[in-house]
Design a protein around this motif. Structure first.
Motif, PDB file in Angstrom:
ATOM      1  N   MET A   1       0.871  -1.244   0.072  1.00 44.57           N
ATOM      2  CA  MET A   1       0.151  -0.150   0.060  1.00 44.57           C
ATOM      3  C   MET A   1       0.852   1.275   0.014  1.00 44.57           C
ATOM      4  N   SER A   2       0.805   2.174  -1.070  1.00 39.99           N
ATOM      5  CA  SER A   2       1.634   3.274  -1.180  1.00 39.99           C
ATOM      6  C   SER A   2       0.994   4.419  -0.115  1.00 39.99           C
ATOM      7  N   ALA A   3       1.839   5.171   0.176  1.00 40.52           N
ATOM      8  CA  ALA A   3       1.483   6.378   1.139  1.00 40.52           C
ATOM      9  C   ALA A   3       0.491   7.399   0.160  1.00 40.52           C
ATOM     10  N   ARG A   4      -0.356   7.967   0.754  1.00 39.40           N
ATOM     11  CA  ARG A   4      -1.170   8.892  -0.026  1.00 39.40           C
ATOM     12  C   ARG A   4      -0.199  10.078  -0.506  1.00 39.40           C
ATOM     13  N   GLY A   5      -0.707  10.346  -1.879  1.00 39.79           N
ATOM     14  CA  GLY A   5       0.082  11.249  -2.603  1.00 39.79           C
ATOM     15  C   GLY A   5       1.177  10.816  -3.420  1.00 39.79           C
ATOM     16  N   GLU A   6       1.456   9.502  -3.438  1.00 39.64           N
ATOM     17  CA  GLU A   6       2.398   8.803  -4.180  1.00 39.64           C
ATOM     18  C   GLU A   6       1.931   7.809  -5.106  1.00 39.64           C
ATOM     19  N   LEU A   7       2.315   7.669  -6.165  1.00 39.57           N
ATOM     20  CA  LEU A   7       1.916   6.507  -7.068  1.00 39.57           C
ATOM     21  C   LEU A   7       2.782   5.250  -6.515  1.00 39.57           C
ATOM     22  N   ARG A   8       1.998   4.194  -6.819  1.00 41.79           N
ATOM     23  CA  ARG A   8       2.721   2.584  -6.429  1.00 41.79           C
ATOM     24  C   ARG A   8       3.839   2.615  -7.472  1.00 41.79           C
ATOM     25  N   GLY A   9       4.768   1.615  -7.242  1.00 40.07           N
ATOM     26  CA  GLY A   9       6.191   1.943  -7.904  1.00 40.07           C
ATOM     27  C   GLY A   9       6.033   1.424  -9.467  1.00 40.07           C
ATOM     28  N   TRP A  10       5.045   0.315  -9.717  1.00 40.13           N
ATOM     29  CA  TRP A  10       5.014   0.011 -11.302  1.00 40.13           C
ATOM     30  C   TRP A  10       4.429   1.273 -11.842  1.00 40.13           C
ATOM     31  N   ALA A  11       3.478   1.793 -11.349  1.00 40.41           N
ATOM     32  CA  ALA A  11       2.708   3.016 -12.214  1.00 40.41           C
ATOM     33  C   ALA A  11       3.793   4.035 -12.539  1.00 40.41           C
ATOM     34  N   ASP A  12       4.467   4.473 -11.455  1.00 38.05           N
ATOM     35  CA  ASP A  12       5.677   5.724 -11.739  1.00 38.05           C
ATOM     36  C   ASP A  12       6.694   5.169 -12.648  1.00 38.05           C
ATOM     37  N   VAL A  13       7.085   3.893 -12.667  1.00 36.96           N
ATOM     38  CA  VAL A  13       8.218   3.471 -13.326  1.00 36.96           C
ATOM     39  C   VAL A  13       7.654   3.116 -14.972  1.00 36.96           C
ATOM     40  N   ALA A  14       6.433   2.590 -14.876  1.00 38.35           N
ATOM     41  CA  ALA A  14       6.098   2.066 -16.383  1.00 38.35           C
ATOM     42  C   ALA A  14       4.927   2.809 -16.719  1.00 38.35           C
ATOM     43  N   LEU A  15       3.876   2.937 -15.895  1.00 39.62           N
ATOM     44  CA  LEU A  15       2.789   3.368 -16.574  1.00 39.62           C
ATOM     45  C   LEU A  15       2.986   4.961 -17.200  1.00 39.62           C
ATOM     46  N   ILE A  16       3.630   5.795 -16.354  1.00 36.30           N
ATOM     47  CA  ILE A  16       3.746   7.114 -16.749  1.00 36.30           C
ATOM     48  C   ILE A  16       4.212   7.114 -18.058  1.00 36.30           C
ATOM     49  N   PRO A  17       5.673   6.602 -18.131  1.00 38.64           N
ATOM     50  CA  PRO A  17       6.559   6.784 -19.516  1.00 38.64           C
ATOM     51  C   PRO A  17       5.740   6.074 -20.589  1.00 38.64           C
ATOM     52  N   VAL A  18       4.745   5.140 -20.378  1.00 34.46           N
ATOM     53  CA  VAL A  18       4.010   4.459 -21.647  1.00 34.46           C
ATOM     54  C   VAL A  18       3.045   5.302 -21.996  1.00 34.46           C
ATOM     55  N   LEU A  19       2.489   5.931 -21.093  1.00 36.89           N
ATOM     56  CA  LEU A  19       1.207   6.998 -21.293  1.00 36.89           C
ATOM     57  C   LEU A  19       1.577   7.903 -22.071  1.00 36.89           C
ATOM     58  N   ASN A  20       2.826   8.628 -21.674  1.00 34.42           N
ATOM     59  CA  ASN A  20       3.562   9.760 -22.449  1.00 34.42           C
ATOM     60  C   ASN A  20       3.734   9.310 -23.814  1.00 34.42           C
ATOM     61  N   LEU A  21       4.232   8.205 -23.897  1.00 30.93           N
ATOM     62  CA  LEU A  21       4.870   7.746 -25.084  1.00 30.93           C
ATOM     63  C   LEU A  21       3.634   7.528 -26.257  1.00 30.93           C
ATOM     64  N   VAL A  22       2.603   7.019 -25.590  1.00 28.71           N
ATOM     65  CA  VAL A  22       1.306   6.783 -26.475  1.00 28.71           C
ATOM     66  C   VAL A  22       0.727   8.115 -26.958  1.00 28.71           C
ATOM     67  N   VAL A  23       0.564   9.254 -25.909  1.00 25.19           N
ATOM     68  CA  VAL A  23       0.064  10.542 -26.013  1.00 25.19           C
ATOM     69  C   VAL A  23       0.966  11.017 -27.345  1.00 25.19           C
ATOM     70  N   ALA A  24       2.302  11.020 -26.991  1.00 21.41           N
ATOM     71  CA  ALA A  24       3.258  11.650 -27.948  1.00 21.41           C
ATOM     72  C   ALA A  24       3.046  11.088 -29.474  1.00 21.41           C
ATOM     73  N   LEU A  25       2.873   9.740 -29.460  1.00 24.94           N
ATOM     74  CA  LEU A  25       2.610   9.156 -30.850  1.00 24.94           C
ATOM     75  C   LEU A  25       1.434   9.620 -31.245  1.00 24.94           C
ATOM     76  N   LEU A  26       0.372   9.737 -30.674  1.00 26.72           N
ATOM     77  CA  LEU A  26      -0.903  10.346 -31.266  1.00 26.72           C
ATOM     78  C   LEU A  26      -0.817  11.282 -31.619  1.00 26.72           C
ATOM     79  N   VAL A  27      -0.278  12.474 -30.935  1.00 29.52           N
ATOM     80  CA  VAL A  27      -0.013  13.778 -31.651  1.00 29.52           C
ATOM     81  C   VAL A  27       0.868  13.738 -32.943  1.00 29.52           C
ATOM     82  N   SER A  28       1.984  12.937 -32.775  1.00 29.02           N
ATOM     83  CA  SER A  28       2.628  12.611 -34.054  1.00 29.02           C
ATOM     84  C   SER A  28       1.987  12.474 -35.260  1.00 29.02           C
ATOM     85  N   GLY A  29       0.688  11.375 -34.822  1.00 27.47           N
ATOM     86  CA  GLY A  29      -0.061  10.943 -35.925  1.00 27.47           C
ATOM     87  C   GLY A  29      -0.898  11.808 -36.664  1.00 27.47           C
ATOM     88  N   ILE A  30      -1.299  12.888 -35.687  1.00 19.29           N
ATOM     89  CA  ILE A  30      -2.249  13.882 -36.147  1.00 19.29           C
ATOM     90  C   ILE A  30      -1.234  14.778 -37.095  1.00 19.29           C
TER      91      ILE A  30
END
Lengths: 374, 332
Positions: A1-30
């Motif tokens: 259980m993570s402390a309030r105000g912090e993301l779990r480790g996997w979300a911080d390490v993997a989810l945010i970069p992947v999300l950012n990459l997807v958005v970047a590719l979507l904008v590039s696609g446009i």
């Protein structure tokens, strides 16, 4: 259980970069859509061009080698709370060290010249990082200002050296002569020439790999990444670097001298950036070319941010940027309408979302997670 | 589709592909300046476009973005069986040499540099000859007896322009003064019209009233500053007389567009030959521009003197020294 105000480790390490990459590719696609090309097709060409063949992989890994070095350089400085944006200049100056060793000691056998040239690359880069570190530690000049200014100084200095010292008489191109030579039929290696994997495979196995500048420096880069991990998390110096970065006052209280750590960290950071010269000057171009760094020092910032300043993350992020570079090249071959400036736009969008807008989705994600947990 | 299949085949059997290269299409690899640089690269682009409109044969093209792409681009075209493959500019020489060695059946060409291989046509220009002619014209047009030269990047090639120019000036007027300045030491010096203009103003303030620009896009600033300040200028590479009608004395023509067109054409009709092509006055590779824009500026005596020098150079009676032979200029 993570402390309030912090993301779990996997979300911080993997989810945010992947999300950012997807958005970047979507904008590039446009953007691709706007100039009248199919984004899906463009994406497919990029992927296929980078990971669909041995040749693609070779170029991808060659580009990543550069980005691993510069990414590590930025990351080490990050851990001490320093923002080193001078990787470009540090790598550029390092090229001088590599070339001077290669040209000056050409008569020595390669098992001596190559390690010396590698060492000199690191030392020249380290010196160019140490000076801003010294100015920060002793004079309080801000490291961001000094490192970026040192990029310009490096640029002018190198123009002088290449033009007036290293360029052979009568040669038009602003570059030094070759630092060595390799004849794969006789395995005759002279000077500080690091042969490409293609040349090595021809010489040793007689097998013809597709041509690329990929050379054993890639393996060296992986070893250096491991060494950086060891330094930061397994040694006293690494602990001191991280302590200064986390809280300078507390570090002083613990008996650490931040001034010394800042200088040492900047020297290490510059040395790591300097190793880029091993891949480019000794391994790929085999000579010192004007402005040979070509922005890899700045890409290192995005790589370090995306890799969360951890060597494993940096290697992966460097490979992603290698993919973008190689895929981008193939894309402009296949689609002349998508010219090189478009490729820069796409790479820029990825850097923007990965680096500058890195934290954009964090508050939303945090809100999302805590609602789910409550 | 067939091209794609060929490309795939090339990956697996690198060397075998040239056997398929029967339906040759030419390709050109532009240098870092990009094909719309209003100068060297664009001139080659125009030559390629002319070939395309005349023959209807499409050509492959690529603009370099970093060092590693030089070889990659040339090799990519070679893999796909393009021939002849033209490399624009001296910076491509090392990459071209490497690839051309591996594809002895394909044809290659390089501009402004010599690559000594049987399947490579090296196209170099005798810029010193053309510069000599405009030097004569400059000396005769100058009232103050002082003329200027603004170079782009400080490389032997540009010094070759300057040296030929000075020789021409001194041949026409032995006591004339020539101010020579280079814009810079990097590639940026090709594209800095503001600095070009500043250098021009400085030369004008020292008394120069005819100024020759051999500096790519930087030259546009030279021509502008000269036109604004009441001096005459001399353009380079393409005919730039039209930029400031009545204020550009002439232009030193360097026909890279013709060279590219000829390479593509010779590749198509099979008359392509390897070796060095040194294009000078005799081959119409260099020259000076005359049109309605500069007609009022060029007196019959000037034209007669230039034509005489041209004939003398072609016949060998006058020999213009080439700076790149020994990195020295006999006159300053």
């Amino acid at each position: 259980m993570s402390a309030r105000g912090e993301l779990r480790g996997w979300a911080d390490v993997a989810l945010i970069p992947v999300l950012n990459l997807v958005v970047a590719l979507l904008v590039s696609g446009i953007v691709v859509l706007i100039i009248g090309e199919s984004p899906m097709e463009a994406m497919w060409i990029m992927l296929k061009g980078a990971v669909g063949s041995i040749k693609g992989w070779s170029y991808l890994l060659y580009y990543s080698t550069n980005f691993i070095f510069t990414g590590l350089a930025v990351a080490v400085a990050f851990h001490a709370g320093l923002f080193n944006i001078g990787g470009e200049g540090q790598a550029y100056i390092a090229g001088l060290g590599a070339t001077m060793t290669g040209l000056g000691l050409e008569f020595l056998p390669w098992p001596i010249v190559i390690p010396l040239a590698v060492l000199m690359s690191a030392l020249f880069g380290a010196f160019w990082g140490w000076v801003p570190g010294y100015l920060q530690a002793k004079r309080g000049s801000h490291i961001v200002i000094t490192t970026i200014m040192f990029n310009f100084i490096a640029s002018s200095l190198m123009v002088y050296f290449i033009n007036y010292w290293l360029r052979p008489v009568g040669k038009m191109a602003v570059e030094s002569r070759a630092v060595g030579n390799f004849d794969f039929s006789t395995f005759d290696l002279t000077g500080a020439y690091i042969p490409s994997l293609r040349e090595l495979s021809l010489a040793i196995f007689g097998y013809r790999l597709p041509s690329s500048p990929l050379n054993p420096t890639f393996l060296f880069a992986l070893a250096v990444a491991w060494a950086v991990w060891y330094l930061l998390w397994r040694t006293k110096l690494g602990y001191e670097i991280r302590a200064v970065g986390a809280n300078t006052d507390a570090a002083v209280y613990a008996g650490i001298r931040p001034q010394k750590i800042i200088m040492v960290t900047m020297a290490i950071s510059g040395g790591l950036a300097g190793l880029l010269a091993v891949n480019e000057v000794l391994g790929a171009q085999h000579r010192l070319v004007l402005e040979y760094v070509q922005g890899a020092g700045f890409v290192g910032i995005a790589v370090a941010l995306m890799g969360r300043s951890h060597p494993v993350g940096i290697v992966l992020a460097a490979m992603l940027f290698g993919l973008l570079y190689q895929g981008g090249t193939e894309l402009s071959f296949a689609k002349p309408e998508i010219n090189r400036d478009m490729i820069v736009v796409i790479q820029g969008l990825v850097i923007l979302f990965m680096g500058a807008l890195e934290q954009t989705f964090r508050p939303w994600l945090e809100a999302l997670f805590f609602r789910a947990e409550d | 589709m067939i091209k794609k299949l060929l490309g795939a085949a090339a990956l697996t059997a690198l060397m075998a592909v040239s056997a398929f290269a029967a339906d040759d299409k030419p390709a050109i690899v532009f240098d870092i300046g990009g094909k719309f640089d209003k100068s060297f690269n664009e001139s080659m682009f125009n030559g390629s476009e002319k070939f395309k409109t005349e023959t209807g044969v499409a050509y492959g093209e690529f603009e370099i973005a970093n060092e590693a792409q030089r070889e990659q681009a040339i090799r990519n075209f070679a893999d796909q069986g393009y021939s002849p493959i033209i490399a624009a500019g001296f910076a491509q020489a090392a990459a071209l040499e490497k690839v051309a060695k591996e594809y002895p059946d394909l044809k290659f060409a390089i501009v402004d540099m010599v690559v000594d291989l049987p399947n490579v046509q090296s196209i170099v220009f005798k810029e010193h000859e053309g510069s000599y002619l405009v030097g004569i014209m400059a000396a005769m047009a100058s009232k103050s007896g002082k003329v200027g030269f603004v170079g782009g990047m400080d490389i032997p090639l540009i010094r070759k322009f300057g040296c030929g120019y000075v020789q021409g000036v001194k041949a026409a007027k032995a006591d004339a003064t020539v101010f020579q300045n280079m814009t810079g030491d990097t590639g940026a010096a090709w594209n800095d019209p503001v600095k070009g203009g500043e250098i021009t103003k400085s030369q004008m303030s020292q008394g120069a009233d005819v100024i020759y620009a051999a500096a790519g896009a930087t030259g546009l600033g030279v021509l502008q500053a000269a036109a604004d300040g009441g001096a005459l200028s001399i353009g380079v590479d393409a005919n730039q007389n039209y930029l400031h009608p009545g204020k550009v004395l002439t232009s030193m023509l360097k026909r890279v567009d013709v060279a590219v067109y000829n390479v593509m054409k010779s590749g198509k009709d099979g008359s392509f030959k390897g070796g060095v092509q040194a294009l000078g006055l005799a081959e119409d590779g260099v020259g000076y521009a005359m049109d309605d824009n500069n007609k009022p500026l060029v007196t019959p005596e000037m034209q007669a003197a230039v034509e005489k020098a041209k004939a003398d150079i072609i016949s060998g009676a006058v020999k213009v020294h080439d700076y790149t032979e020994d990195n020295k200029c006999p006159v300053e």
